[in-house]
Design an enzyme around this catalytic site. Structure first.
Site, PDB file in Angstrom:
ATOM      1  N   GLY A  96       0.899  -1.340  -0.012  1.00 30.61           N
ATOM      2  CA  GLY A  96      -0.104   0.078   0.126  1.00 30.61           C
ATOM      3  C   GLY A  96       0.763   1.297   0.030  1.00 30.61           C
ATOM      4  N   GLN A  97       2.002   1.320  -0.114  1.00 30.46           N
ATOM      5  CA  GLN A  97       2.868   2.454  -0.049  1.00 30.46           C
ATOM      6  C   GLN A  97       2.754   3.103  -1.332  1.00 30.46           C
ATOM      7  OE1 GLN A  97       7.237   1.773   0.503  1.00 30.46           O
ATOM      8  NE2 GLN A  97       7.698   3.925   0.739  1.00 30.46           N
ATOM      9  N   THR A  98       2.424   4.332  -1.346  1.00 31.66           N
ATOM     10  CA  THR A  98       2.240   5.101  -2.500  1.00 31.66           C
ATOM     11  C   THR A  98       3.172   6.209  -2.771  1.00 31.66           C
ATOM     12  OG1 THR A  98       0.369   6.596  -1.363  1.00 31.66           O
ATOM     13  CG2 THR A  98      -0.353   4.515  -2.669  1.00 31.66           C
ATOM     14  N   HIS A 138       3.147   6.072  10.253  1.00 32.65           N
ATOM     15  CA  HIS A 138       1.976   6.916  10.407  1.00 32.65           C
ATOM     16  C   HIS A 138       1.702   6.633  11.900  1.00 32.65           C
ATOM     17  CE1 HIS A 138       0.102   7.081   6.383  1.00 32.65           C
ATOM     18  NE2 HIS A 138       1.013   6.174   6.165  1.00 32.65           N
ATOM     19  N   HIS A 166       7.744   6.641   5.525  1.00 29.04           N
ATOM     20  CA  HIS A 166       6.942   7.309   6.437  1.00 29.04           C
ATOM     21  C   HIS A 166       6.081   6.422   7.445  1.00 29.04           C
ATOM     22  CE1 HIS A 166       4.462   6.734   2.895  1.00 29.04           C
ATOM     23  NE2 HIS A 166       3.511   6.841   3.525  1.00 29.04           N
TER      24      HIS A 166
END
Length: 120
Positions: free
Chosen positions: A85-87, A94, A92
């Site tokens: 799901g890394q875009t 969360h 980073h």
């Protein structure tokens, strides 16, 4: 390189190696992102010092959000790789404050990345 995290960031917290700032698409009020100052795509490519700096800001962010928003809990998450799901391909972390009632049934927490696996 066209990385949105390498420019125009307004830090909420920072130290020598990392920065914390509010997510522009927050999951909940107070949602912070914590990144290394150095452009690194994957968490597993961080140096020990960068991981320690990020961890330090996780604790500082926790204290800040506890004081400012008084959440009832937190989710901490990292999407590592496109299939996860890394875009934005700058590491980073969360720090997502959670509030009673923000979800009907929060059981399973981060397991919800695969919805059918969330409850067990």
């Amino acid at each position: 390189m066209n990385c949105p995290f390498c420019s125009n960031i307004e830090p909420v917290l920072q130290n020598d190696l990392s920065i914390a700032f509010y997510d522009i698409y927050p999951v909940n009020k107070g949602h912070l992102l914590i990144i290394p100052k150095r452009h690194v795509e994957q968490y597993f490519d961080l140096t020990i010092e960068e991981r320690q700096a990020i961890d330090s800001l996780l604790f500082e962010g926790n204290a800040l959000l506890d004081k400012k928003h008084k959440p009832d809990g937190y989710n901490i998450g990292i999407n590592n790789g496109e299939v996860a799901g890394q875009t934005i391909f700058h590491v980073h972390v969360h720090l997502i404050p959670r509030y009673k009632g923000d979800m009907k049934d929060p059981r399973g927490g981060v397991r919800g990345v695969i919805p059918d696996k969330r409850t067990y």
